[in-house]
Write a protein that holds these residues in place. Structure first.
Motif, PDB file in Angstrom:
ATOM      1  N   ALA A   1       0.831  -1.206   0.000  1.00  0.00           N
ATOM      2  CA  ALA A   1       0.000   0.000   0.000  1.00  0.00           C
ATOM      3  C   ALA A   1       0.864   1.255   0.000  1.00  0.00           C
ATOM      4  N   TYR A   2       1.951   1.252   0.791  1.00  0.00           N
ATOM      5  CA  TYR A   2       2.842   2.400   0.824  1.00  0.00           C
ATOM      6  C   TYR A   2       3.495   2.611  -0.540  1.00  0.00           C
TER       7      TYR A   2
ATOM      8  N   LEU B   1       2.344   1.629  -3.487  1.00  0.00           N
ATOM      9  CA  LEU B   1       1.342   2.121  -4.427  1.00  0.00           C
ATOM     10  C   LEU B   1       1.045   3.595  -4.195  1.00  0.00           C
ATOM     11  N   ALA B   2       0.925   3.972  -2.899  1.00  0.00           N
ATOM     12  CA  ALA B   2       0.665   5.372  -2.591  1.00  0.00           C
ATOM     13  C   ALA B   2       1.811   6.255  -3.071  1.00  0.00           C
ATOM     14  N   TRP B   3       3.041   5.794  -2.896  1.00  0.00           N
ATOM     15  CA  TRP B   3       4.200   6.562  -3.347  1.00  0.00           C
ATOM     16  C   TRP B   3       4.226   6.699  -4.860  1.00  0.00           C
TER      17      TRP B   3
ATOM     18  N   VAL C   1       1.621   6.455  -6.955  1.00  0.00           N
ATOM     19  CA  VAL C   1       0.521   7.314  -7.396  1.00  0.00           C
ATOM     20  C   VAL C   1       0.830   8.775  -7.111  1.00  0.00           C
ATOM     21  N   LYS C   2       1.412   9.053  -5.938  1.00  0.00           N
ATOM     22  CA  LYS C   2       1.722  10.428  -5.572  1.00  0.00           C
ATOM     23  C   LYS C   2       2.751  11.039  -6.504  1.00  0.00           C
ATOM     24  N   ARG C   3       3.748  10.246  -6.897  1.00  0.00           N
ATOM     25  CA  ARG C   3       4.826  10.776  -7.714  1.00  0.00           C
ATOM     26  C   ARG C   3       4.502  10.797  -9.212  1.00  0.00           C
TER      27      ARG C   3
ATOM     28  N   TRP D   1       1.032  10.009 -10.709  1.00  0.00           N
ATOM     29  CA  TRP D   1      -0.353   9.796 -11.114  1.00  0.00           C
ATOM     30  C   TRP D   1      -0.754  10.684 -12.289  1.00  0.00           C
TER      31      TRP D   1
ATOM     32  N   TYR E   1      -6.830   3.818 -12.504  1.00  0.00           N
ATOM     33  CA  TYR E   1      -7.626   3.919 -11.281  1.00  0.00           C
ATOM     34  C   TYR E   1      -9.087   4.183 -11.597  1.00  0.00           C
TER      35      TYR E   1
END
Length: 643
Positions: free
Chosen positions: A29-30, A32-34, A36-38, A40, A47
């Motif tokens: 999850a971390y 994927l979040a990283w 997407v944040k960098r 997306w 998504y």
């Protein structure tokens, strides 16, 4: 020693596996979040596909109908359209993706929801994925290629003389090199500094390499627009005072596409806004400068191109600045009718001709008065000029092609007036819808004198035949402007010759002439010469009238000269011979008909015909109404002298 049962061992192993899975899920999850944040903004919208599948899966257990799913999809689409983005293109494509995939989710729920997805996994998973890729590609391409990549901080250049290059400048340096110079456009130029004065407008400082001339760059605007995929007239150049530096303005969002509202006169210090450029900056008309007199101008535009609005803007601002205005209308009141009661108005061809003759006499009289008090140029604040009672005056002649007939004395009169007017405080403005030199009587001198002040060239329908009226250094293509762009009229669009946006489109304000004329102050014209007698002949300065010539022949010269002349032994002298004034078109027609009857076509076929077809027919009609000629008995027949 303790013993453990099999159940305890299995429980410990299950707990360990659970902790490992939890840690793995947390790391995933971390990650994927990283990601997407960098990135997306650079990913295809997978998504959105996941959101569609999740919406279809939860619709069944929650008991949602396809109508409810459709409402949720519309809410998501509205959020996507209103969510802040870097451009309208991103918002539009984002909303389109939400609508299409939301509609597909509603169709999936209507077909059975989770059961249908389990029964047809390929149809319910592959199709949304394919739709996401197809719809997401333009969005991704727009973000990937048309917007600069985010940079955490400015990067200093290497070397001892390091300079900080901001991300915007770096982005346009790459685009200019990759898309413009690489296409062999503006070769020998480099972007060194970029700023955004307003949204959608970019102003770049361009460095020229040795040997690169600025002149050809001013005319390269259309090629730059093609290279950067910009709209027509979106490029404007301006000088910086140094040959090695130029500024170029690039417009990605036009500020004149929907028209320019009229907010009232903007006159200040002899200047006012006559049009608005595509980047939102004002395009100024220079009416007068301190210690430099009054300037004239030229306005050209086809029917419906906004020529009357432009002239109305000039008149409203001139009156607001305390400048007297006189109008000559050869079309008998059809040109600028709203200003008939607000200015000194002269309707008809004959009255317009008399106005031009009076303006010429006024300019010559002012020149004498100014020379008498020792004033080199007109300055309204000069006490000597105030004592003379002189004030600024502009004279506007609309449809000037109806009075400036080639090979007639009025053209020579207009030439002298235009070349002398500035220092006397008089400005002469000619307007026409025909972009040929014949509209100015074929006079290049008159054209050059007018455009030296101001030149506004609006949309033109065709180039016609003969020499173009446009100046040699004019930049722009008014002939390429269509009547409409995307269903919106282009009335009022054109180009300003003297401006700091060379080659950029501008647009005249949407002026309500009736309201503007009613609100304008009344400034009376103070003439220093009397009205012109219509029966008098045109005599240019430097010529001698027949009476003066006869007097000089009868009593001029000394007694010695008379004796020498009597014995035929006169000395060599320089004799000033009066040149007969050229015939007017009416006199030419009457002279031809005195030689014998002739049809209108026969008159047009003569090589010395001074007028065009429409002008000849109008002239024949006026002569017929004045009962000076007799019309033919049948159409196409010969005209004859009356009586």
């Amino acid at each position: 020693m303790s013993t453990r049962t099999a159940e305890e061992i299995r429980a410990d192993r299950t707990a360990a596996i659970g902790r490992a899975l939890t840690a793995l899920l947390a790391v995933t999850a971390y990650a994927l979040a990283w990601i997407v944040k960098r990135s997306w903004r650079r990913l295809l919208p997978v998504y959105w596909v996941a959101a569609e599948l999740a919406l279809a899966w939860v619709a069944g257990p929650l008991g949602l109908s396809w109508q409810s799913v459709g409402i949720v999809a519309l809410a998501i689409a509205a959020t996507a359209a209103g969510w802040r983005a870097r451009s309208r293109t991103v918002r539009a494509w984002r909303a389109a993706i939400a609508v299409v995939l939301g509609g597909y989710a509603a169709a999936t729920v209507a077909a059975g929801g989770a059961d249908a997805m389990a029964a047809h996994p390929t149809l319910t998973i592959a199709v949304p994925a394919l739709l996401g890729v197809v719809l997401g590609w333009p969005w991704w391409h727009h973000l990937r290629h048309l917007t600069p990549a985010p940079a955490p901080a400015p990067v200093p250049a290497a070397g001892p003389a390091a300079e900080v290059i901001d991300p915007l400048t770096a982005h346009w340096q790459r685009r200019w090199e990759r898309e413009v110079v690489a296409a062999k456009v503006c070769e020998g130029t480099t972007v060194v500094e970029v700023k955004e004065p307003r949204p959608g407008v970019t102003e770049a400082l361009v460095r020229l390499s040795p040997g690169t001339k600025p002149g050809p760059l001013f005319k390269s605007g259309p090629d730059v627009e093609v290279a950067l995929d910009l709209n027509e007239g979106a490029i404007g150049w301006r000088s910086t005072g140094k040959r090695a530096w130029l500024r170029v303005v690039l417009v990605e969002r036009s500020y004149i596409a929907d028209g320019v509202p009229w907010t009232g006169p903007t006159y200040a210090n002899g200047r006012f806004e006559v049009a608005r450029f595509a980047d939102g900056s004002p395009g100024q008309w220079i009416l007068s400068l301190p210690h430099d007199g009054v300037r004239g101008g030229l306005v050209v535009g086809s029917t419906g191109a906004g020529k009357s609005r432009a002239l109305g803007t000039v008149i409203a601002n001139a009156l607001d600045g305390g400048v007297a205005v006189a109008i000559g209308d050869p079309q008998n009141g059809q040109s600028l009718p709203a200003w008939r009661d607000a200015v000194d108005y002269h309707a008809g061809v004959e009255k317009t001709l008399l106005l031009l003759r009076r303006v010429h006499a006024e300019i010559m009289r002012r020149s004498e008065l100014l020379a008498g008090v020792g004033a080199d140029a007109f300055d309204e604040n000069d006490p000597r000029i105030r004592a003379l009672g002189l004030r600024r005056l502009i004279v506007i002649v609309d449809e000037c092609q109806l009075v400036l007939i080639p090979n007639t004395p009025i053209v020579a009169l207009a030439e002298q007036a235009a070349e002398t007017m500035r220092k006397t405080g008089v400005g002469l403005i000619f307007a026409t819808q025909l972009p040929q030199m014949k509209s100015l009587g074929g006079s290049v001198r008159l054209r050059d004198a007018l455009v030296a002040g101001n030149a506004l060239i609006l949309r033109l329908s065709n180039r016609g035949s003969g020499t173009t009226i446009l100046p040699d250094d004019f930049v722009g293509d008014p002939f390429a402007l269509p009547r409409e762009i995307d269903g919106k009229t282009t009335a009022g669009m054109g180009y300003l010759r003297h401006s700091n946006r060379v080659g950029m489109l501008c647009r005249v304000p949407h002026l309500n002439e009736v309201a503007a004329a009613a609100a304008a102050p009344r400034i009376p014209v103070r003439w220093n010469v009397s009205e012109i007698d219509p029966a008098s002949r045109i005599v240019l300065p430097g010529q001698h009238s027949p009476a003066v010539k006869a007097a000089g022949g009868a009593g001029g010269g000394s007694a010695v000269d008379k004796l020498r002349a009597a014995f035929g032994a006169g000395r060599k002298t320089t004799t000033v011979v009066e040149q007969a004034a050229p015939q007017t078109p009416a006199e030419w027609v009457l002279a031809c008909l005195r030689r014998g009857p002739a049809s209108a076509q026969a008159l047009l076929d003569r090589p010395d015909c001074p007028v065009e077809q429409s002008q000849l027919y109008a002239l024949l009609g006026r002569l017929k109404d004045a009962k000076r000629i007799t019309p033919p008995a049948q159409r196409g027949g010969p005209f004859t002298i009356a009586g």
